[in-house]
Enzyme design. Structure first.
Site, PDB file in Angstrom:
ATOM      1  N   CYS A  96      74.090 -39.493  12.472  1.00 45.38           N
ATOM      2  CA  CYS A  96      73.254 -38.482  12.096  1.00 45.38           C
ATOM      3  C   CYS A  96      73.899 -37.373  12.006  1.00 45.38           C
ATOM      4  CB  CYS A  96      72.255 -38.551  13.189  1.00 45.38           C
ATOM      5  SG  CYS A  96      71.100 -36.878  12.983  1.00 45.38           S
ATOM      6  N   THR A  97      73.609 -36.527  11.192  1.00 49.54           N
ATOM      7  CA  THR A  97      74.495 -35.404  10.704  1.00 49.54           C
ATOM      8  C   THR A  97      74.317 -34.081  11.495  1.00 49.54           C
ATOM      9  OG1 THR A  97      72.703 -34.607   9.139  1.00 49.54           O
ATOM     10  CG2 THR A  97      74.750 -35.883   8.039  1.00 49.54           C
ATOM     11  N   SER A 106      66.870 -32.935   6.784  1.00 52.23           N
ATOM     12  CA  SER A 106      65.668 -32.427   7.305  1.00 52.23           C
ATOM     13  C   SER A 106      66.025 -30.883   8.096  1.00 52.23           C
ATOM     14  CB  SER A 106      65.334 -33.404   8.366  1.00 52.23           C
ATOM     15  OG  SER A 106      66.143 -33.406   9.458  1.00 52.23           O
TER      16      SER A 106
HETATM   17  N1  DGL Z   1      70.258 -35.257   9.980  1.00 50.47           N
HETATM   18  C1  DGL Z   1      69.326 -36.313   9.569  1.00 50.47           C
HETATM   19  C2  DGL Z   1      70.154 -37.602   9.896  1.00 50.47           C
HETATM   20  O1  DGL Z   1      71.294 -37.640   9.589  1.00 50.47           O
HETATM   21  C3  DGL Z   1      68.039 -36.377   9.929  1.00 50.47           C
HETATM   22  C4  DGL Z   1      67.673 -36.255  11.410  1.00 50.47           C
HETATM   23  C5  DGL Z   1      66.220 -36.221  11.612  1.00 50.47           C
HETATM   24  O2  DGL Z   1      65.481 -35.292  10.930  1.00 50.47           O
HETATM   25  O3  DGL Z   1      65.640 -36.853  12.457  1.00 50.47           O
HETATM   26  O4  DGL Z   1      69.614 -38.809  10.136  1.00 50.47           O
END
Ligand code: DGL
Length: 275
Positions: free
Chosen positions: A186-187, A15
């Site tokens: 989450c990344t 995202s």
């Molecule tokens: N970085 C993403 C993940 O690993 C998305 C985080 C988001 O946009 O809420 O879930």
């Protein structure tokens, strides 16, 4: 496999800036690969979206990336991996890889009392619990949805005292359970490492699924005979929101200011017009 196919890029998407933690790992482990990075910044955060929305976004991004002739796609986003990977994997004829299973496998190698911090959508999907228990049914898992982390990171408020306070709140139930391992579900979250480290006992192991994902990617490329041995092309960055904002924010993690282009997916345009 022809040299031409081997030289095709790996498409990766998130995202926003979270996927850069996966990109950094690709640079480290697979420096010969060329990358096309897609950030759906106009529609972040994904973590508070419905599963139908996330699935729709994933389809659009996959179509777009495949249209650019990538040889493989990495979901550098746990939310997409948790909610859409199983569904879309068999529907496209290129390899599509995600973070959940590699992250779960890494977690059970480290500990027995495993905490997972993730977006609300990932936590609610239970994908990490299922994958972890599949890898080892004798461990315990606690998941916490953390709705404020991604917006705070995307707004560059990592050093704000409020971020520390929020982290304290999110970690409290996990500390109560005496976790020995914490998975970044989450990344975006590896950017929080200094804060999280300061709040956790030093014995708690931090697991970044990106490291394991890229190991899986390396094996997959080898198995499919898709590795590039030639000089890689510079990484191309595209976003659906503001390229300037993405470039400015990324500098601190990439060590250089990337050149970022804006792209419009049909549905993004549709969404903007309907406001
Ligand atoms: N970085 C993403 C993940 O690993 C998305 C985080 C988001 O946009 O809420 O879930």
């Amino acid at each position: 496999m022809t040299t031409e196919t081997k030289q095709q890029r790996i498409g990766i998407f998130d995202s926003g800036v979270g996927g850069l933690t996966v990109l950094r790992e690709l640079y480290k482990q697979l420096p010969n690969e060329s990358i096309l990075y897609f950030g759906d910044t106009a529609r972040l955060p994904y973590g508070t979206r419905t599963s139908a929305e996330i699935l729709q976004f994933v389809y659009e991004i996959l179509e777009w990336l495949i249209g650019k002739e990538v040889k493989m796609v990495l979901m550098a986003c746990n939310t997409s991996s948790a909610l859409a990977l199983d569904k879309v994997k068999s529907e496209f004829n290129i390899p599509i890889l995600g973070l959940i299973v590699p992250g779960a496998n890494a977690a059970v190698e480290r500990g027995k009392r495993i905490g997972v911090i993730a977006t609300p959508a990932t936590a609610a999907s239970d994908a990490y619990r299922r994958a972890i228990l599949e890898a080892d049914p004798f461990v315990q898992v606690w998941q916490v949805g953390c709705p404020y982390f991604v917006p705070l990171i995307e707004q560059n408020q990592l050093h704000d005292p409020y971020t520390y306070q929020i982290a304290q709140e999110y970690l409290a139930p996990l500390l109560q359970q005496h976790i020995d391992t914490l998975v970044y579900g989450c990344t975006h979250y590896p950017y929080l490492e200094p804060i999280l480290r300061s709040l956790l006992p030093s014995s708690v192991e931090l697991v970044d699924p990106a490291i394991s994902l890229v190991k899986v990617v390396a094996k997959e490329l080898e198995m499919l005979n898709l590795q590039n041995y030639k000089q890689p092309k510079p990484t191309e960055f595209v976003v659906t929101g503001s390229p300037q904002k993405f470039a400015e924010l990324s500098l601190q993690w990439l060590g250089y200011t990337p050149i970022v282009q804006k792209v419009s997916l049909p549905a993004v345009l549709g969404q903007a017009l309907s406001i």
